[in-house]
Scaffold this motif. Sequence first.
Motif, PDB file in Angstrom:
ATOM      1  N   LEU A  84      88.662  18.537  77.180  1.00 13.58           N
ATOM      2  CA  LEU A  84      88.160  18.169  76.473  1.00 13.58           C
ATOM      3  C   LEU A  84      88.412  16.690  76.450  1.00 13.58           C
ATOM      4  CD1 LEU A  84      89.498  21.132  73.823  1.00 13.58           C
ATOM      5  CD2 LEU A  84      87.036  20.143  74.570  1.00 13.58           C
ATOM      6  N   ASN A 144      80.559   3.876  73.334  1.00  9.54           N
ATOM      7  CA  ASN A 144      80.710   2.823  74.637  1.00  9.54           C
ATOM      8  C   ASN A 144      81.512   1.643  74.915  1.00  9.54           C
ATOM      9  OD1 ASN A 144      81.369   5.451  75.748  1.00  9.54           O
ATOM     10  ND2 ASN A 144      79.443   5.247  76.821  1.00  9.54           N
ATOM     11  N   GLU A 145      82.167   1.111  75.238  1.00 11.09           N
ATOM     12  CA  GLU A 145      82.170  -0.430  75.979  1.00 11.09           C
ATOM     13  C   GLU A 145      80.768  -0.708  76.297  1.00 11.09           C
ATOM     14  OE1 GLU A 145      86.005  -1.017  78.665  1.00 11.09           O
ATOM     15  OE2 GLU A 145      85.174  -3.121  78.497  1.00 11.09           O
ATOM     16  N   PHE A 168      85.559  14.048  78.369  1.00 11.38           N
ATOM     17  CA  PHE A 168      85.003  14.595  77.390  1.00 11.38           C
ATOM     18  C   PHE A 168      84.390  13.733  76.167  1.00 11.38           C
ATOM     19  CE2 PHE A 168      83.828  19.206  79.178  1.00 11.38           C
ATOM     20  CZ  PHE A 168      83.124  18.758  79.936  1.00 11.38           C
ATOM     21  N   SER A 169      85.787  13.363  75.463  1.00 10.87           N
ATOM     22  CA  SER A 169      85.622  12.270  74.409  1.00 10.87           C
ATOM     23  C   SER A 169      86.242  10.965  75.113  1.00 10.87           C
ATOM     24  CB  SER A 169      86.506  13.583  73.375  1.00 10.87           C
ATOM     25  OG  SER A 169      87.726  13.500  74.096  1.00 10.87           O
ATOM     26  N   CYS A 170      86.324  10.858  76.161  1.00  8.70           N
ATOM     27  CA  CYS A 170      86.702   9.762  75.891  1.00  8.70           C
ATOM     28  C   CYS A 170      85.526   8.203  75.863  1.00  8.70           C
ATOM     29  CB  CYS A 170      87.114   9.282  78.056  1.00  8.70           C
ATOM     30  SG  CYS A 170      88.270  10.133  77.788  1.00  8.70           S
ATOM     31  N   ILE A 171      86.263   6.886  75.068  1.00  5.37           N
ATOM     32  CA  ILE A 171      84.778   5.892  75.080  1.00  5.37           C
ATOM     33  C   ILE A 171      85.271   5.239  76.300  1.00  5.37           C
ATOM     34  CG2 ILE A 171      84.816   4.362  74.149  1.00  5.37           C
ATOM     35  CD1 ILE A 171      87.132   4.323  72.367  1.00  5.37           C
ATOM     36  N   GLY A 172      83.735   5.540  76.831  1.00 10.08           N
ATOM     37  CA  GLY A 172      82.808   5.774  78.187  1.00 10.08           C
ATOM     38  C   GLY A 172      82.738   3.792  77.931  1.00 10.08           C
ATOM     39  N   VAL A 173      81.883   3.998  78.734  1.00  8.65           N
ATOM     40  CA  VAL A 173      81.592   1.802  79.704  1.00  8.65           C
ATOM     41  C   VAL A 173      80.117   2.313  80.004  1.00  8.65           C
ATOM     42  CG1 VAL A 173      81.959   0.465  81.249  1.00  8.65           C
ATOM     43  CG2 VAL A 173      84.422   1.377  80.018  1.00  8.65           C
ATOM     44  N   ASP A 174      79.376   1.418  79.454  1.00  9.27           N
ATOM     45  CA  ASP A 174      77.363   0.853  80.104  1.00  9.27           C
ATOM     46  C   ASP A 174      77.937  -0.149  80.345  1.00  9.27           C
ATOM     47  OD1 ASP A 174      77.231   3.619  78.681  1.00  9.27           O
ATOM     48  OD2 ASP A 174      77.160   2.382  77.517  1.00  9.27           O
ATOM     49  N   ARG A 175      76.853  -0.463  81.406  1.00  8.13           N
ATOM     50  CA  ARG A 175      76.984  -1.991  82.050  1.00  8.13           C
ATOM     51  C   ARG A 175      75.411  -1.857  81.692  1.00  8.13           C
ATOM     52  NH1 ARG A 175      81.215  -2.849  84.652  1.00  8.13           N
ATOM     53  NH2 ARG A 175      79.692  -5.078  85.620  1.00  8.13           N
ATOM     54  N   LYS A 176      75.364  -3.151  81.555  1.00 12.70           N
ATOM     55  CA  LYS A 176      73.862  -3.891  81.666  1.00 12.70           C
ATOM     56  C   LYS A 176      74.366  -5.286  81.456  1.00 12.70           C
ATOM     57  CE  LYS A 176      72.274  -5.221  77.763  1.00 12.70           C
ATOM     58  NZ  LYS A 176      71.754  -5.243  76.370  1.00 12.70           N
ATOM     59  N   PRO A 230      72.361  -2.240  68.750  1.00  6.52           N
ATOM     60  CA  PRO A 230      72.475  -0.929  69.890  1.00  6.52           C
ATOM     61  C   PRO A 230      70.878  -0.547  70.303  1.00  6.52           C
ATOM     62  CG  PRO A 230      73.493  -0.982  68.450  1.00  6.52           C
ATOM     63  CD  PRO A 230      72.821  -1.477  67.723  1.00  6.52           C
ATOM     64  N   PHE A 246      81.913  14.177  69.187  1.00  5.90           N
ATOM     65  CA  PHE A 246      82.397  15.667  69.208  1.00  5.90           C
ATOM     66  C   PHE A 246      82.930  16.411  68.408  1.00  5.90           C
ATOM     67  CE2 PHE A 246      82.481  11.630  71.938  1.00  5.90           C
ATOM     68  CZ  PHE A 246      81.884  12.075  73.895  1.00  5.90           C
ATOM     69  N   VAL A 286      72.130   0.566  72.979  1.00  5.89           N
ATOM     70  CA  VAL A 286      72.896   0.247  74.112  1.00  5.89           C
ATOM     71  C   VAL A 286      74.013  -0.534  73.195  1.00  5.89           C
ATOM     72  CG1 VAL A 286      72.963  -1.963  75.393  1.00  5.89           C
ATOM     73  CG2 VAL A 286      71.529  -0.581  75.952  1.00  5.89           C
ATOM     74  N   ALA A 317      73.510   1.001  60.051  1.00  7.48           N
ATOM     75  CA  ALA A 317      73.502   1.816  61.633  1.00  7.48           C
ATOM     76  C   ALA A 317      73.870   1.878  62.438  1.00  7.48           C
ATOM     77  CB  ALA A 317      71.626   1.811  62.041  1.00  7.48           C
ATOM     78  N   LEU A 318      73.834   2.123  63.217  1.00  9.20           N
ATOM     79  CA  LEU A 318      75.165   1.866  64.790  1.00  9.20           C
ATOM     80  C   LEU A 318      74.895   0.129  65.068  1.00  9.20           C
ATOM     81  CD1 LEU A 318      73.109   4.988  66.848  1.00  9.20           C
ATOM     82  CD2 LEU A 318      75.171   4.879  65.307  1.00  9.20           C
ATOM     83  N   GLY A 319      75.130  -0.360  64.040  1.00  5.26           N
ATOM     84  CA  GLY A 319      75.837  -2.269  64.741  1.00  5.26           C
ATOM     85  C   GLY A 319      74.131  -2.417  63.599  1.00  5.26           C
ATOM     86  N   TYR A 357      76.759   6.149  71.731  1.00  4.35           N
ATOM     87  CA  TYR A 357      76.576   6.745  71.055  1.00  4.35           C
ATOM     88  C   TYR A 357      77.301   8.303  71.473  1.00  4.35           C
ATOM     89  CZ  TYR A 357      77.030   2.541  68.771  1.00  4.35           C
ATOM     90  OH  TYR A 357      77.068   1.278  67.981  1.00  4.35           O
ATOM     91  N   ASN A 411      76.419  -7.584  84.008  1.00  2.00           N
ATOM     92  CA  ASN A 411      76.882  -7.311  85.137  1.00  2.00           C
ATOM     93  C   ASN A 411      77.474  -8.602  85.676  1.00  2.00           C
ATOM     94  OD1 ASN A 411      76.048  -4.832  85.658  1.00  2.00           O
ATOM     95  ND2 ASN A 411      73.325  -5.124  85.295  1.00  2.00           N
ATOM     96  N   GLN A 468      80.090  -3.444  79.052  1.00  2.00           N
ATOM     97  CA  GLN A 468      79.999  -4.623  80.058  1.00  2.00           C
ATOM     98  C   GLN A 468      78.711  -5.409  80.566  1.00  2.00           C
ATOM     99  OE1 GLN A 468      83.409  -2.679  83.500  1.00  2.00           O
ATOM    100  NE2 GLN A 468      84.428  -1.954  81.610  1.00  2.00           N
TER     101      GLN A 468
END
Lengths: 281, 326
Positions: B11, A90-91, B14-22, B314, A61, A55, B262-264, A58, A95, A93
């Motif tokens: 394309l 990813n960004e 597919f490669s946009c920066i998406g959004v995760d929620r938690k 992460p 592409f 989270v 690593a990834l953070g 990642y 809840n 956000q």
Amino acid sequence: MKKSIIVSLIFLIAANALAGGGWPQPKGKGYFKLSQSYLLSSKIFDGNGDVTDLVPSYGYFATSLYAEYGFTDRLTGILYMPFFARATKNELQYNQPGVPSEPGAALNSFGDTDIAIKYGLLTNKPIVVSATILFGLPLGDNGATNANALQTGDGEFNQMLRVDASHSFYPKKFYVSAYGAFNNRTKGFSDEVRFGAEIGWTLKKFIPILKISTVHSLFNGDVGVVQNGVFSNNIEFISPALELNYQLTDKVGISASMATALAARNILASPNFGIGVYLKL
Amino acid sequence: MKTKLTAFVLLGCFSCIGVDRKDAIPRDPVLSILSGGKLTTTDKSGVPMEKGNMGILALQVGEKQTVSLEFFNKFGVRETPTVVWTIEKPTVASVINNEITALSSGNTQIGLTSGGATASIGLTVVGDANAIASVVVTLPPSISSTTLQINQSLQLSVAAKNINGQNIAGKTFEWFTENSAIVAVSSTGLVTAKADGTAEVHAKSEGVKSNILKFNVGAVAGVRTGTFQSAGGYSTVGSVTVEESGGKLIVKLSSNFQASVALGTFIYLANSTSGGIVKSAGLDLGQWSPGKTQFEAAGVTLNQYKFVVVLCKPAGLTFGFAELKP
């Protein structure tokens, strides 16, 4: 980091029944494929092989060119060049109202590129055998200067020696191939041993291929490697892949592929998808 | 043309920066009193702050003081607090709409509760300008730290002040220690470090309680150290020192510190080395990158956490940890 597995999978996917395996390209003939790969993962195989949540997610592409060209009937030049590679985070956000989100990030660059020479050791036998020497050029961004550790390359120059063996069941329209490889990695990365196999059919214009590939780390690298990401070193996986090719004409076709990992260490735990168009000379 | 456009759009998507929620990780809510008027504030250890969870106030009978508050809920979001006030001695003061009114001479504690967070105000109400309104304990001028070696002694100073902040001569004081086995204090304000740990010292005169000084005593007073060990097949080398300074906790990584990037990669204070627990219950000090050696945290005490943990945030993976000693 994740780049390594992705590139590995893409490279494996890029070849198909019309290229790769133990068969070198005939002189003056070639195979060229333009591909787009896609990976987005919210899970990761950790160093113990357990899958854990990641989270935020990642992604990686790559828009790439894969090419094989026969300089002679035995000598084939191979190029894998991801001329546009993009790593994303990813960004995130939350809840709960008012909690500030964590911005996403992206890194765009040229990707690590492989160049190789394949030599046909046995070309006119029931089982054909070839040897390939591959050089992995660190043309991508190894993420050493960005805080998110986004990478489009691992930053190391590797040399891989690979032996392929193939057998065609002609006139039955299917074939099998297998390979073994040793990947000598630099800058403190552990060396790797790789094995794989594939089976392909030709059903008129439709060519499905099943593949299995494995990477085993020798864990002989420098544990102090810090600049290139923990996920770039000591990667291991067992990865099945399915590739579907369709011949539009005698020379042009399209393909779609998916590769995943059944068991792994230090890699993202999501399938890698690819689409492409290829040209045969 | 249409086909090409569609391909590019696909394309791109597919490669946009998406959004995760938690869900955000819950923390302890924080209720802070803000300094203003005659109200001053300190943190839990008695260090004066612009805002803190403890207020000190002196008023004359009939005087009023409005209290300004700041509240962050369990997700760290600032909200207007709904406060429940409790007054130890209701004859001394009353509170209406965050305004304290001094009713009669005396001392009382005023408690504040909002959303699970608490704060308090020590109130002294005086009937005339010559009565003791506050008692102030201070360190010797040459000393700025409340860290002591075992057997080290320190002479504290104390003063009684009237409502206008002027010293009142000729008053007698009583001295108190929270734990005499760690820090002893004599009838003249001489403190002596006895054993590892922390203890609070204050004084009183005519029932008016002073500010609190919190002393740290240790093998290396006020400093905890640890050596990193790798975890989970990842790499962390080096050492760390943690010390209190200026009301903050300073976490210093050694110059030879190295960790997997690593990834953070983040540095945490925690009481566990399990990645999931560290991520949910530890204190995030910030992201580490090669070359960064110092982190700070406010509102944390030296002995509150047992480990400094290097975490891939992460993924919630522990790359290494150092157990803090003593």
